[in-house]
Design a protein around this motif. Structure first.
Motif, PDB file in Angstrom:
ATOM      1  N   ILE A 207       0.836  -1.203   0.000  1.00 46.69           N
ATOM      2  CA  ILE A 207       0.000   0.000   0.000  1.00 46.69           C
ATOM      3  C   ILE A 207       0.876   1.261   0.000  1.00 46.69           C
ATOM      4  O   ILE A 207       0.564   2.256  -0.661  1.00 46.69           O
ATOM      5  CB  ILE A 207      -0.951   0.004   1.221  1.00 46.69           C
ATOM      6  N   MET A 208       1.989   1.211   0.718  1.00 54.02           N
ATOM      7  CA  MET A 208       2.833   2.407   0.853  1.00 54.02           C
ATOM      8  C   MET A 208       3.561   2.790  -0.435  1.00 54.02           C
ATOM      9  O   MET A 208       3.761   3.980  -0.685  1.00 54.02           O
ATOM     10  CB  MET A 208       3.855   2.209   1.977  1.00 54.02           C
ATOM     11  N   ILE A 209       3.936   1.834  -1.240  1.00 50.85           N
ATOM     12  CA  ILE A 209       4.667   2.171  -2.473  1.00 50.85           C
ATOM     13  C   ILE A 209       3.828   3.055  -3.390  1.00 50.85           C
ATOM     14  O   ILE A 209       4.279   4.142  -3.788  1.00 50.85           O
ATOM     15  CB  ILE A 209       5.190   0.905  -3.172  1.00 50.85           C
ATOM     16  N   PRO A 210       2.585   2.660  -3.740  1.00 49.03           N
ATOM     17  CA  PRO A 210       1.778   3.588  -4.547  1.00 49.03           C
ATOM     18  C   PRO A 210       1.444   4.879  -3.806  1.00 49.03           C
ATOM     19  O   PRO A 210       1.328   5.940  -4.431  1.00 49.03           O
ATOM     20  CB  PRO A 210       0.498   2.812  -4.861  1.00 49.03           C
ATOM     21  N   ASN A 211       1.316   4.807  -2.481  1.00 53.99           N
ATOM     22  CA  ASN A 211       1.036   6.004  -1.692  1.00 53.99           C
ATOM     23  C   ASN A 211       2.176   7.011  -1.831  1.00 53.99           C
ATOM     24  O   ASN A 211       1.936   8.215  -2.016  1.00 53.99           O
ATOM     25  CB  ASN A 211       0.823   5.633  -0.223  1.00 53.99           C
ATOM     26  N   ILE A 212       3.397   6.539  -1.777  1.00 52.62           N
ATOM     27  CA  ILE A 212       4.548   7.426  -1.936  1.00 52.62           C
ATOM     28  C   ILE A 212       4.556   8.030  -3.337  1.00 52.62           C
ATOM     29  O   ILE A 212       4.753   9.235  -3.506  1.00 52.62           O
ATOM     30  CB  ILE A 212       5.854   6.669  -1.637  1.00 52.62           C
ATOM     31  N   LEU A 213       4.317   7.188  -4.340  1.00 57.94           N
ATOM     32  CA  LEU A 213       4.353   7.661  -5.725  1.00 57.94           C
ATOM     33  C   LEU A 213       3.188   8.576  -6.080  1.00 57.94           C
ATOM     34  O   LEU A 213       3.337   9.489  -6.896  1.00 57.94           O
ATOM     35  CB  LEU A 213       4.385   6.474  -6.684  1.00 57.94           C
ATOM     36  N   MET A 214       2.027   8.342  -5.503  1.00 60.81           N
ATOM     37  CA  MET A 214       0.832   9.093  -5.897  1.00 60.81           C
ATOM     38  C   MET A 214       0.473  10.236  -4.945  1.00 60.81           C
ATOM     39  O   MET A 214      -0.365  11.075  -5.292  1.00 60.81           O
ATOM     40  CB  MET A 214      -0.372   8.149  -6.021  1.00 60.81           C
ATOM     41  N   ASN A 215       1.079  10.266  -3.766  1.00 61.63           N
ATOM     42  CA  ASN A 215       0.769  11.341  -2.818  1.00 61.63           C
ATOM     43  C   ASN A 215       1.998  12.116  -2.345  1.00 61.63           C
ATOM     44  O   ASN A 215       1.989  13.345  -2.357  1.00 61.63           O
ATOM     45  CB  ASN A 215       0.014  10.795  -1.605  1.00 61.63           C
ATOM     46  N   LEU A 216       3.042  11.412  -1.934  1.00 61.96           N
ATOM     47  CA  LEU A 216       4.215  12.112  -1.398  1.00 61.96           C
ATOM     48  C   LEU A 216       5.004  12.808  -2.509  1.00 61.96           C
ATOM     49  O   LEU A 216       5.316  13.995  -2.394  1.00 61.96           O
ATOM     50  CB  LEU A 216       5.117  11.151  -0.632  1.00 61.96           C
ATOM     51  N   TYR A 217       5.312  12.094  -3.572  1.00 57.73           N
ATOM     52  CA  TYR A 217       6.088  12.703  -4.650  1.00 57.73           C
ATOM     53  C   TYR A 217       5.381  13.893  -5.299  1.00 57.73           C
ATOM     54  O   TYR A 217       6.028  14.918  -5.542  1.00 57.73           O
ATOM     55  CB  TYR A 217       6.478  11.657  -5.692  1.00 57.73           C
ATOM     56  N   PRO A 218       4.071  13.814  -5.578  1.00 64.69           N
ATOM     57  CA  PRO A 218       3.418  15.020  -6.108  1.00 64.69           C
ATOM     58  C   PRO A 218       3.509  16.209  -5.157  1.00 64.69           C
ATOM     59  O   PRO A 218       3.692  17.346  -5.591  1.00 64.69           O
ATOM     60  CB  PRO A 218       1.965  14.588  -6.310  1.00 64.69           C
ATOM     61  N   SER A 219       3.412  15.955  -3.866  1.00 65.87           N
ATOM     62  CA  SER A 219       3.524  17.032  -2.890  1.00 65.87           C
ATOM     63  C   SER A 219       4.923  17.643  -2.913  1.00 65.87           C
ATOM     64  O   SER A 219       5.083  18.869  -2.883  1.00 65.87           O
ATOM     65  CB  SER A 219       3.186  16.508  -1.497  1.00 65.87           C
ATOM     66  N   LEU A 220       5.945  16.798  -2.969  1.00 61.80           N
ATOM     67  CA  LEU A 220       7.327  17.302  -3.031  1.00 61.80           C
ATOM     68  C   LEU A 220       7.579  18.054  -4.332  1.00 61.80           C
ATOM     69  O   LEU A 220       8.272  19.077  -4.341  1.00 61.80           O
ATOM     70  CB  LEU A 220       8.314  16.145  -2.881  1.00 61.80           C
ATOM     71  N   LEU A 221       6.988  17.590  -5.423  1.00 57.80           N
ATOM     72  CA  LEU A 221       7.122  18.289  -6.697  1.00 57.80           C
ATOM     73  C   LEU A 221       6.435  19.653  -6.636  1.00 57.80           C
ATOM     74  O   LEU A 221       6.971  20.648  -7.138  1.00 57.80           O
ATOM     75  CB  LEU A 221       6.535  17.446  -7.834  1.00 57.80           C
ATOM     76  N   GLN A 222       5.279  19.723  -5.995  1.00 53.82           N
ATOM     77  CA  GLN A 222       4.590  21.012  -5.832  1.00 53.82           C
ATOM     78  C   GLN A 222       5.446  21.979  -5.029  1.00 53.82           C
ATOM     79  O   GLN A 222       5.512  23.168  -5.338  1.00 53.82           O
ATOM     80  CB  GLN A 222       3.231  20.828  -5.144  1.00 53.82           C
ATOM     81  N   GLN A 223       6.113  21.472  -3.996  1.00 57.13           N
ATOM     82  CA  GLN A 223       6.976  22.333  -3.194  1.00 57.13           C
ATOM     83  C   GLN A 223       8.122  22.890  -4.034  1.00 57.13           C
ATOM     84  O   GLN A 223       8.441  24.069  -3.942  1.00 57.13           O
ATOM     85  CB  GLN A 223       7.529  21.567  -1.996  1.00 57.13           C
ATOM     86  N   GLU A 224       8.715  22.040  -4.847  1.00 54.08           N
ATOM     87  CA  GLU A 224       9.803  22.513  -5.701  1.00 54.08           C
ATOM     88  C   GLU A 224       9.285  23.530  -6.718  1.00 54.08           C
ATOM     89  O   GLU A 224       9.929  24.556  -6.963  1.00 54.08           O
ATOM     90  CB  GLU A 224      10.460  21.338  -6.423  1.00 54.08           C
ATOM     91  N   ASN A 225       8.135  23.262  -7.301  1.00 53.63           N
ATOM     92  CA  ASN A 225       7.551  24.199  -8.266  1.00 53.63           C
ATOM     93  C   ASN A 225       7.194  25.529  -7.616  1.00 53.63           C
ATOM     94  O   ASN A 225       7.356  26.588  -8.227  1.00 53.63           O
ATOM     95  CB  ASN A 225       6.321  23.591  -8.932  1.00 53.63           C
ATOM     96  N   LYS A 226       6.714  25.488  -6.379  1.00 53.76           N
ATOM     97  CA  LYS A 226       6.402  26.736  -5.666  1.00 53.76           C
ATOM     98  C   LYS A 226       7.661  27.563  -5.423  1.00 53.76           C
ATOM     99  O   LYS A 226       7.633  28.781  -5.535  1.00 53.76           O
ATOM    100  CB  LYS A 226       5.702  26.449  -4.332  1.00 53.76           C
TER     101      LYS A 226
END
Length: 115
Positions: free
Chosen positions: A83-102
């Motif tokens: 469960i955690m692998i897709p969670n990291i890919l679909m929730n954590l990474y997009p959040s980190l990408l948003q932070q970098e884009n901001k």
């Protein structure tokens, strides 16, 4: 909010590859509100949309993480990790990408206000 401020660490965990995937695959169609199409767009509105998206992904990551931990104890650790692998890919990474884009948008806003 900035969980990872280091560009080197972002690179080491593969945010650049994740950005490429988002830009070059069907994921680019998901959140059209945070798309910069021309120079006339208000960057503060885009930044606010990014913040909402980031928070939504973090909330999703938190809830799924709690669920995965619970299932790790009640079912198996392998099930929890599955469960955690897709969670990291679909929730954590997009959040980190948003932070970098901001951070990139903040530089543009700062440069725009200075000139």
């Amino acid at each position: 909010m900035n969980f990872i401020e280091s560009k080197a660490l972002n690179k080491n965990i593969g945010i650049e590859y994740f950005r490429w995937i988002v830009k070059k695959t069907f994921f680019k169609f998901f959140n059209q509100k945070i798309k910069v199409e021309n120079k006339k767009v208000d960057l503060t509105i885009i930044r606010n949309e990014m913040t909402l998206s980031e928070i939504s992904h973090l909330i999703g990551f938190l809830f799924v993480t709690i669920f995965a931990i619970t299932k790790s104890f009640s079912v198996s650790i392998v099930f929890g990790l599955t469960i955690m692998i897709p969670n990291i890919l679909m929730n954590l990474y997009p959040s980190l990408l948003q932070q970098e884009n901001k951070r990139r948008i903040d530089k543009l806003i700062k440069n725009k206000n200075c000139s």
